[in-house]
Design an enzyme around this catalytic site. Structure first.
Site, short mmCIF file in Angstrom:
data_model
loop_
_atom_site.label_atom_id
_atom_site.label_comp_id
_atom_site.label_asym_id
_atom_site.label_seq_id
_atom_site.Cartn_x
_atom_site.Cartn_y
_atom_site.Cartn_z
N SER A 665 0.84 -1.20 0.00
CA SER A 665 0.00 0.00 0.00
C SER A 665 0.88 1.26 0.00
CB SER A 665 -0.96 -0.05 1.20
OG SER A 665 -1.99 0.89 1.05
N ASP A 738 -9.00 -4.74 -5.90
CA ASP A 738 -8.59 -3.95 -4.73
C ASP A 738 -9.73 -3.01 -4.35
OD1 ASP A 738 -7.41 -2.03 -3.00
OD2 ASP A 738 -5.45 -2.44 -3.85
N HIS A 772 -7.51 -5.58 -1.36
CA HIS A 772 -6.30 -4.85 -0.98
C HIS A 772 -5.30 -5.75 -0.26
CE1 HIS A 772 -3.96 -1.25 -0.50
NE2 HIS A 772 -3.94 -1.35 0.81
#
Length: 803
Positions: A665, A738, A772
């Protein structure tokens, strides 16, 4: 609306200057050293009943299959739902559930027999701890089941099919009764998509600024709106668990949130209203807030909350926005901005708290004004007081005050007042007391509250239990973990904090529950075992140092099992940047040297089992005033990276020419910058990142300015814009679906194209059906295989390097 049900692994790689696409390759498995730990059985999770008498031990499925992730799902205004079960797309499947007396480790274990078919999940205790609830996901709905603690028998709650994906679906009235939100009996089939559009989709905005974040899974068409209204519809129902009687309360509605007043006489219901909107998640749709009697009759209309539009960055809506019921009486509380929701306005007070009392015929009255934005309210046991926590956005500062809910006169006394990033002075969270009505309050005994905190220090975390007197905020430490163990209080069994249950572990001892009673020797309550002894061979140590400007840094040095003193091995630095306003706070240590190493999922620590040195949780502080901290982001992460590598080289564990950097991330974003702007790293691994900040134009992470307010910063902080400078090999990995705001899969797709088009060296892996974070066993194994082979390819075999 797209239904995701395909299963194709797409890997794109670049060799030299020619792009190659590989479609439908098989999922890969990591090496055996990783596999043995990845698939090791986990010890059961321990869940203690509210009365402190029963211990439930839950064995959950460690990884779902890719087939389960491939179940058809729908995008529902910011959420993902399983349309067959009317529940969330993913659930934590319970494989085994046992019950036993908490304080008798030798007592007979009662096994709960869960019928085959469907997935049981979400254990919830009754307030008295004598029964429990479970949900079961099936292809025909989400069933509600109840269990008896004494016999461990379970049975379905007849006639209740939960609308289980949105907000609250079950609220306790007592240990015998619940309020549930069920699928309406006459809901009918889901709307079918039109054979052809009836016209274009039009959105308008005239003269009003509405700075929305880049949310995912939003509604896009009128058919999406119809589907949302269908699946969001819920029937409030009162269910008696002993007799099985059910009573409908009101008509079906789009119930977003549901609370019961502490006296059990009214329901606080928040209903969504149209129009919904195509730029917001459902949590920000307009709603009507009402108080209903248990017969469904309207007692009072509390507020009409507008759709969250025309709101400044990091601001809030005008008018009442949050609503709370007191667990002790019939009072309802409303939170309202005094600055029109604009954090840039200079005002003496930003928020106020209002109170509405039964019979709800009068207007709400103001009881407290906060200097800063209120973000949490916890009611105290002694009725008319609450712990109200506010946050100063400008200083990134948090303050907790004890507020008189009858009407605060003068400044409320503070329980804590510190930087929101200050770990060393974190007072912890208050110990809560469960109530017979299912609510909970902050326990107050003899004018004092108990708090459980992390106990962070320069030597690592040593959790504690404190007693804090409300009159003068004086503290008495009742318990703190020793310097040899990590021991966290998880349940306080008496009012004075003299009998507590802790979870204790060390570098060699697996986490187990213990009873501590005064000065007596701790009594072990569970007997968990080490299911991955290979991990005990990893050598983990906290290392502290400073970067060139004096800011303190640290990392956890993790050496592989076969490491020998003096070896300089290829090294992986894994990090995640954080912003700070104070350099002193930025250097605070996170973690404990006494933790029992356990790893799973796609953890980078698996690379240590492959022979690499891993610098774990390497601190990456970015220090500065909140409004401009990102102006020096690249310079500061570069200084951090230089200091990290220099320290590892000084320790004699790292070959400077063979260092990789990685992150997930925002850590992936950092990785791309370090590869593009420095020559410190030979390669990088970037998972689920964002690389073009112009695609997140109304802020990202801690950035408060819009693209148009700080165009130079947005461009500078876009690795995409300097893709031509990034020549070190980089592994990009991204979940196909995601769901994190800002990290759309397109970010990695476009970054790959930019690198490929400018002669970079890149491999791009798209994981089907993954969000994610990566969940399925197939995707987890493949990700670790990619990481391992990538590091060996570009850093060399770490064991060969050690010779």
């Amino acid at each position: 609306m797209r239904v995701f049900a395909s299963a194709t692994l797409l890997t794109l790689s670049l060799a030299g200057t020619t792009a190659h696409a590989q479609n439908d390759i098989a999922y890969q498995q990591p090496p055996k050293a990783i596999l043995d730990v990845l698939d090791a059985k986990l010890n059961p999770a321990a869940v203690i009943s509210p009365d402190g008498h029963t211990l439930a031990q839950i064995e959950a499925r460690r990884y779902p299959s890719i087939e389960e992730l491939a179940r058809p799902w729908l995008r529902m205004a910011g959420d993902r739902i399983d349309p067959l079960s009317n529940g969330p797309h993913r659930v934590a499947h319970i494989q085994s559930l046992t019950l036993r007396p908490l304080l008798d480790a030798n007592a007979a274990v009662r096994k709960v027999t869960l019928p085959a078919g469907g997935s049981f999940h979400s254990l919830r205790w009754s307030p008295d701890g004598k029964r429990f609830l479970l949900k079961r996901r099936t292809d025909n709905g989400t069933e509600l089941w109840q269990g008896d603690v004494a016999t461990a028998a379970v049975k379905p709650v007849a006639g209740v099919s939960l609308r289980a994906w949105m907000g609250t679906d079950v609220v306790w009235l007592s240990s015998d009764e619940i309020i549930a939100i069920a699928v309406p009996d006459k809901r009918g089939p889901a709307p079918l998509p039109p054979k052809a559009p009836s016209g274009p989709i039009v959105q308008e905005s005239f003269g009003k600024a509405s700075a929305e974040r880049t949310y995912q899974d939003l509604l896009k068409t009128p058919h999406d709106e119809a589907l949302f209204a269908h699946y969001a519809s819920g029937q409030i129902m009162r269910v008696h668990l002993k007799t099985g009687t059910r009573k409908y309360i009101g008509a079906p509605a789009l119930v977003a949130e549901l609370d019961v007043t502490g006296d059990g006489k009214a329901l606080l219901v928040q209903r969504l209203v149209k129009p919904f909107g195509f730029t917001l998640p459902w949590s920000q749709f307009g709603r009507t807030v009402e108080l209903l009697g248990m017969d469904g009759k309207l007692l009072a209309k509390v507020a009409d909350v507008p759709r969250r539009e025309n709101v400044p960055i990091q601001g809030v809506i005008k008018g009442p926005r949050n609503f709370y019921t007191s667990p002790l009486d019939g009072a309802v509380y409303l939170l309202e901005a005094l600055d029109d929701g604009d954090p840039k306005k200079r005002v003496p007070h930003r928020d106020r708290l209002l109170r509405l009392d039964a019979p709800y015929s009068a207007a709400p009255r103001e009881v407290y004004r906060a200097q800063h934005r209120i973000n949490r309210i916890s009611f105290l046991e002694d009725r008319n007081r609450a712990l109200v926590v506010d946050v100063d956005r400008d200083r990134v500062w948090t303050t907790g005050r004890i507020v008189n809910l009858d009407g605060q006169q003068g400044e409320a006394p503070s329980l804590f007042d510190l930087s929101a990033r200050d770990r060393y002075n974190n007072p912890g969270n208050p110990v809560m007391k469960p109530l017979p009505n299912g609510g909970s309050v902050v326990r107050v005994v003899d004018g004092a509250v108990l708090t459980i905190g992390p106990g962070a220090s320069p030597k690592g975390d040593r959790p504690f239990l404190d007693r804090i007197r409300l009159a003068d905020q004086s503290k008495t430490r009742l318990f703190q973990a020793s310097e040899a163990d990590y021991e966290l209080p998880i349940r306080v069994l008496d009012d004075k904090g003299e009998r507590i249950v802790t979870s204790r572990e060390s570098t060699t001892d697996v986490p187990n529950l213990f009873l501590r009673a005064g000065k007596a020797e701790p009594v072990m309550l569970t007997r968990n075992v080490d299911t991955a002894p290979e991990l005990r061979q990893l050598k983990r140590e906290l290392v502290k140092f400073k970067r060139a400007d004096g800011v303190e840094l640290s990392f956890w040095r993790v050496l592989p099992p076969d490491y020998k003193a003096g070896e300089k091995r290829p090294t992986l630095v894994w990090a995640y940047p954080l912003e700070f306003t104070d350099a002193g706070v930025a250097g605070q240590v996170s973690g404990s040297p006494n933790r029992f190493t356990q790893i799973g999922g796609t953890s980078h620590l698996f690379m240590a089992l492959e022979g690499f040195v891993v610098l774990d949780n390497a601190t990456m502080p970015v220090v500065g005033a909140p409004d401009v901290v990102n102006n020096t982001f690249i310079e500061q992460i570069t200084a951090n990276a230089e200091a990290i590598i220099a320290k590892a080289e000084e320790l004699g564990i790292t070959d400077r020419s063979k260092v990789a950097v990685g992150g997930h991330s925002y850590g992936a974003f950092m990785t791309a910058h370090l590869l593009a702007h420095t020559d410190l790293f030979k390669t990088g691994i970037a998972r689920s990142g964002a690389y073009n900040r112009t695609l997140t134009p109304f802020g990202f992470q801690a950035e408060r300015r819009s693209l148009w307010e700080a165009p130079e910063t947005y461009i500078k902080l876009s690795p995409f814009m300097v893709a031509n400078q990034l020549k070190e090999p980089i592994l990009l990995i991204h979940g196909e679906v995601d769901n994190n705001a800002g990290t759309f899969p397109m970010q990695s797709e476009r970054m790959f194209q930019a690198l490929a088009g400018t002669g970079g060296n890149v491999r791009y892996v798209v994981l089907p059906h993954e969000a994610h974070g990566y969940a399925s066993r197939e995707s987890v194994g493949h990700t670790l295989a990619e990481m391992s082979s990538w590091l060996k390819r570009h850093l060399g075999d770490p064991r060969a390097s050690a010779k």
